[in-house]
Design an enzyme around this catalytic site. Sequence first.
Site, PDB file in Angstrom:
ATOM      1  N   GLN A 137       2.918  -2.424  -4.263  1.00 23.27           N
ATOM      2  CA  GLN A 137       1.617  -2.975  -4.647  1.00 23.27           C
ATOM      3  C   GLN A 137       1.527  -3.113  -6.161  1.00 23.27           C
ATOM      4  O   GLN A 137       1.585  -2.129  -6.886  1.00 23.27           O
ATOM      5  CB  GLN A 137       0.479  -2.083  -4.144  1.00 23.27           C
ATOM      6  N   GLY A 138       1.371  -4.346  -6.626  1.00 22.80           N
ATOM      7  CA  GLY A 138       1.238  -4.624  -8.050  1.00 22.80           C
ATOM      8  C   GLY A 138      -0.166  -5.070  -8.395  1.00 22.80           C
ATOM      9  O   GLY A 138      -0.411  -6.255  -8.640  1.00 22.80           O
ATOM     10  N   SER A 161      -2.818  -2.568 -10.270  1.00 25.85           N
ATOM     11  CA  SER A 161      -3.334  -1.916 -11.475  1.00 25.85           C
ATOM     12  C   SER A 161      -2.536  -2.324 -12.719  1.00 25.85           C
ATOM     13  O   SER A 161      -1.340  -2.618 -12.640  1.00 25.85           O
ATOM     14  CB  SER A 161      -3.287  -0.395 -11.324  1.00 25.85           C
ATOM     15  N   SER A 215       3.203   1.254  -6.428  1.00 34.33           N
ATOM     16  CA  SER A 215       3.714   2.135  -5.373  1.00 34.33           C
ATOM     17  C   SER A 215       5.024   1.619  -4.795  1.00 34.33           C
ATOM     18  O   SER A 215       5.110   0.472  -4.364  1.00 34.33           O
ATOM     19  CB  SER A 215       2.676   2.255  -4.253  1.00 34.33           C
ATOM     20  N   GLU A 245      -6.931  -0.740   2.800  1.00 38.18           N
ATOM     21  CA  GLU A 245      -6.495   0.454   2.091  1.00 38.18           C
ATOM     22  C   GLU A 245      -7.524   1.576   2.207  1.00 38.18           C
ATOM     23  O   GLU A 245      -7.177   2.746   2.366  1.00 38.18           O
ATOM     24  CB  GLU A 245      -6.249   0.113   0.621  1.00 38.18           C
TER      25      GLU A 245
END
Length: 387
Positions: A128-129, A131, A163, A249
């Site tokens: 997951q990109g 933040s 992550s 999420e």
Amino acid sequence: MDLTYTEQETEFRARLRAWLATTLPGLPPRPSPDDWPGRRAYDLGWQRRLYDAGYAGLHWPLDAGGRGATPTQHLIFLEETERAGAPYVGANFVGLLHAGPTIAAEGTAEQRARWLPPVLRGDEVWCQGFSEPDAGSDLASLRTRAVRDGDEYVVSGSKIWTSHAEVADWCELLVRTGPATADAPKHRGISWLAMPMDAPGVSVRPLRTLAGSTEFAQMFLDEVRVPVANRVGAENDGWRVTMVTLSFERGTAFVGEVVACRRTLGELARTARVNGRWDDPVLRRRLGRLYGEFGALWRLTQWNVSEAQRSGGVPGTGGSVFKLAYSHARQELYDAAAEVLGAGALSLEEDWVLDRLSSLSYTIAAGTSQIQRNIVAERILGLPKGR
């Protein structure tokens, strides 16, 4: 309301329990926490076993490759696998619980056919990109830029707390494709892309957490070319697509952990009886209250999953209620564990100690508690937005 299990659901539980009893003893040893290639192989191997047995994608719709299970069967699966000590999704977390459901809900038929089967089979890992170092909790302030060049976007910028970036094949990536102006607020210029992690210009720097693990990384993007065909949703409509991702999420991604916390609570009570801490009435009341809180969270989980099924598979704002309550209850659970363990709470050899360190991040991960309170206040209670 009938809260009893149907004959079909009872049979499903018995069949799953029997499969776990015969399958789990044959699993290879779990790799070292620092062996990420080994952990990836282990997690993908477990996912393949689930797929071959018909238990992968129970929470996904049939047209996305799911197995057509009812919400109750999905919850039974989570209960039984957690109680049996089965492996968690691990490196498959983002693909199975975030990116996959988002593509199932928002992707084209071609995108679903390309990306969803490999996730369910255990062939590919996602990260997951979202933040960024300078955006903090204000996700809409992201600066990673994607400039259109024909049939490709040229992406430059950086992401943090990515992550499983070290072992991922794909990244669910948020980029800025439109300017933020007075007429076009910053959240309207964002797009959601599926980026191949082996593309030229992608570099990954692992980040070590308080617990010593490296499941997060900082990611640098230097003119990375991503096909326009990899955009999920319309250009500049990525904020809406992102809200779908975040609803998964916050709404369903943690449900298995509620079962784990309830089991941990039982273990704490047994340990307290053995080491004498049970004689403390304040501690007993605290454990009793936590028992009630996690029981209520499980009922909320059941409601959220059922509500998501009725609304087309996408969790609603109830996910923010769950995430807010769960993250604080989890922290308090491990504070209580420290009271039970005494000096043992300082030993990193204890699983509970590592879990306690990990629990500190839950009021930040998947949207801070402050953000969740704003969502609850504005979207559920109807209160005015803050100025």
